[in-house]
Motif scaffolding. Sequence first.
Motif, mmCIF file in Angstrom:
data_model
loop_
_atom_site.group_PDB
_atom_site.id
_atom_site.type_symbol
_atom_site.label_atom_id
_atom_site.label_comp_id
_atom_site.label_asym_id
_atom_site.label_seq_id
_atom_site.Cartn_x
_atom_site.Cartn_y
_atom_site.Cartn_z
ATOM 1 N N ARG A 177 0.829 -1.208 0.000
ATOM 2 C CA ARG A 177 0.000 0.000 0.000
ATOM 3 C C ARG A 177 0.864 1.260 0.000
ATOM 4 N NH1 ARG A 177 -2.234 3.769 3.276
ATOM 5 N NH2 ARG A 177 -4.237 4.589 2.533
ATOM 6 N N ALA A 178 1.992 1.226 0.707
ATOM 7 C CA ALA A 178 2.877 2.391 0.723
ATOM 8 C C ALA A 178 3.453 2.653 -0.664
ATOM 9 C CB ALA A 178 3.992 2.178 1.741
ATOM 10 N N ARG A 179 3.782 1.591 -1.371
ATOM 11 C CA ARG A 179 4.314 1.772 -2.724
ATOM 12 C C ARG A 179 3.239 2.350 -3.653
ATOM 13 N NH1 ARG A 179 6.949 -3.229 -1.499
ATOM 14 N NH2 ARG A 179 5.303 -4.415 -2.557
ATOM 15 N N THR A 180 2.009 1.853 -3.522
ATOM 16 C CA THR A 180 0.921 2.411 -4.329
ATOM 17 C C THR A 180 0.701 3.878 -3.989
ATOM 18 O OG1 THR A 180 -0.165 0.253 -4.396
ATOM 19 C CG2 THR A 180 -1.498 2.163 -4.971
ATOM 20 N N LEU A 181 0.728 4.199 -2.715
ATOM 21 C CA LEU A 181 0.533 5.580 -2.286
ATOM 22 C C LEU A 181 1.628 6.488 -2.824
ATOM 23 C CD1 LEU A 181 -1.142 7.536 -0.591
ATOM 24 C CD2 LEU A 181 0.261 6.920 1.387
ATOM 25 N N ALA A 182 2.869 5.999 -2.815
ATOM 26 C CA ALA A 182 3.981 6.796 -3.335
ATOM 27 C C ALA A 182 3.813 7.052 -4.831
ATOM 28 C CB ALA A 182 5.300 6.082 -3.057
ATOM 29 N N ARG A 183 3.414 6.030 -5.567
ATOM 30 C CA ARG A 183 3.201 6.211 -7.007
ATOM 31 C C ARG A 183 2.050 7.186 -7.268
ATOM 32 N NH1 ARG A 183 3.321 -0.060 -7.319
ATOM 33 N NH2 ARG A 183 5.555 -0.517 -7.546
ATOM 34 N N HIS A 184 0.974 7.016 -6.515
ATOM 35 C CA HIS A 184 -0.195 7.890 -6.675
ATOM 36 C C HIS A 184 0.183 9.345 -6.412
ATOM 37 C CE1 HIS A 184 -4.507 8.873 -6.592
ATOM 38 N NE2 HIS A 184 -4.249 9.601 -5.523
ATOM 39 N N GLY A 185 0.889 9.593 -5.320
ATOM 40 C CA GLY A 185 1.261 10.961 -4.979
ATOM 41 C C GLY A 185 2.249 11.572 -5.953
ATOM 42 N N THR A 186 3.253 10.818 -6.332
ATOM 43 C CA THR A 186 4.271 11.343 -7.254
ATOM 44 C C THR A 186 3.669 11.637 -8.626
ATOM 45 O OG1 THR A 186 5.986 10.091 -6.080
ATOM 46 C CG2 THR A 186 6.512 10.904 -8.293
ATOM 47 N N LEU A 187 2.874 10.711 -9.119
ATOM 48 C CA LEU A 187 2.234 10.940 -10.417
ATOM 49 C C LEU A 187 1.307 12.149 -10.349
ATOM 50 C CD1 LEU A 187 1.728 10.027 -13.325
ATOM 51 C CD2 LEU A 187 -0.035 8.458 -12.455
ATOM 52 N N GLY A 188 0.560 12.287 -9.258
ATOM 53 C CA GLY A 188 -0.319 13.444 -9.119
ATOM 54 C C GLY A 188 0.443 14.754 -9.116
ATOM 55 N N ALA A 189 1.613 14.769 -8.478
ATOM 56 C CA ALA A 189 2.427 15.990 -8.471
ATOM 57 C C ALA A 189 2.914 16.342 -9.873
ATOM 58 C CB ALA A 189 3.613 15.809 -7.515
ATOM 59 N N TRP A 190 3.302 15.323 -10.635
ATOM 60 C CA TRP A 190 3.762 15.566 -12.001
ATOM 61 C C TRP A 190 2.634 16.092 -12.896
ATOM 62 C CZ3 TRP A 190 8.374 15.936 -14.222
ATOM 63 C CH2 TRP A 190 9.483 15.410 -13.564
#
Length: 455
Positions: free
Chosen positions: A199-212
Motif C-alpha cells: 500500500r505504501a508503494r501504491t501511495l507513493a506512485r499515486h502521490g508522485t504521479l499526481g504531483a507531475w
Amino acid sequence: MSEKTATEPAAAARGRRPGGWRGLVLRLHFYAGVLVGPFVLVAALTGVLYAVTPQLESWLYSDELTATSTAEPLPLAEQVRAAQAAVPGGDLHAVRPAPERGDTTRVLFADDALGSSEWRTVFVDPGTGEVTGDLTTYGTSGVLPLRMTLDQLHRNLLLGEPGRLYSELAASWLWVVALGGLVLWVTRRRATRPNRTPRARTLARHGTLGAWLLVGALFLSATGLTWSTYAGANVADLRAALSWSTPSLETGTAEHAGHGAPPGDTGGGGDPAAAVDRVLAVARSAGIDAGRVELEPPAEPGGTWSVTEIDRGWPTQVDAVAVDAGTGGVVDEVRFADYPLAAKLARWGIDAHMGVLFGWPNQVLLAALGLGLATLVVLGYRLWWQRRPTRATGLAFGPAIPRGQWRRVPPAALACGAVVVALVGWFAPLLGLSLVAFLLVDLALGRRAARRARG
C-alpha cells in the motif's frame, strides 16, 4: 502484558491520525476521489480518444478531403455553385476555400435537421468542380463525423444537454482533488519515513504521479469550466464585467455602415456565390493571410460578409474582417493583436484543450495527460481496496477517513475556509451542490452509525 506494552498500539494509532487541516483535506480528498473519480476517468479516456484521432479521421475521410485534380483552381464562385447544385435549395452558411493544393473546398449549408453548430458540408475538388463528398461537420474546427461523435461523447456522453452535467462535475472537482492531493503529498513526504509495504508503494506512485500532473490537471479543469453550462456562464459574466471578452465583429447592414448598399444586395445581384471571389480578394488585401479562412455571407439583406481566419494550429491566426461586397470596402475588423490578454489566454487555452494548438505535439501532451489522470484514478481506487480489513475476502474496500476532522481545525481558520468554500460553490454551482450532497449523506451515515452503537 505490561501497561506500557498494552498502550503502545493505541499511542501509535493516535500518532498516525491526521491532525488539523491535513485531516480535513484527507477526508475531502478521499470522498471526492471515490465519488467523482468515475466522472474524471470517463472524461480523461474520451479526451484521449478525441486527441489522438485527427490522423485517423484524415485517413478515414480521405476521399472527401483529397483533391485529385492537378489543374489550376476554378473561381471560388464556380466551386460554390457546384456545391449548391448538389444541395438544391440549400441555405448557404459559409465557404471554406481549399487551404492548399491537394485539399478540397468546403461549402457549408444550414440544415434544420442537424444540431447546434452542425452543418451539412459539401466537399468540392477546386480543379474540376467535382463534388467529392457530403458529410456533417461540427464547430469552427470543422471536425468530421468520427471526431464529432467523440467530441459529444467527451462533452455529454451522447445524452444531449443533460449529459453535460457529468463533464462539468468532473471539471469542477478536478482542481480540488489535484490541489488537495498536492497538500497531502507534501505533508506526507515531510512527516513519514519510507515504507515498503504494497500500500505504501501504491501511495507513493499515486502521490508522485499526481504531483507531475498537477499543472495539466489544473489547466484541463480551468479550460473545461469555460465550456460548462453553469460555471461557464459565470466565467462569461466575469469576463464581460472586467472587459476581458473576445471582441466581436460588427456585421451590420452596409447602409448603417455608411456605404448605402441597396437592401437585399450581397454584391452578387442576390446570388451569394457571385460575390465570394471578390470578398476573398478584399479580405486578403486587408491582411487576412491565413491558409484556412471561412467566408460567411450576410445574415440579412444588405448585410456584410465576414471573413475569419480559422487556423487553430497557430495562436495568432484568428483575425476577422467584415466586407461590403457591393463596394469592396472593409466595414469592420477584429485583430488578435488587439484582444485583451485574458481573451488571448482563453483562445490559446481552448485550442490547447482541444489538441489543435501547434499540431501533433499538443496531441501527444494531451494523450499523456489523459492517460496519466486515468492511471491516478485507478491507483486511488487501488489504495482504497488495499485499506480493506486484513481478513476481508471478495470485493471489500477499506473504511472511510474518520469523521470529525473539522474539529481539529482552529475555529477562525475554519470560518474563513467556510466563506471561501461558499464563494467557490456559488461560482461553480455543481461543485457547491455536490459538496452539500456529500455532507448530507455523510451526516445521515453518521447518525445511522450512532444509532447502531447505542443499540
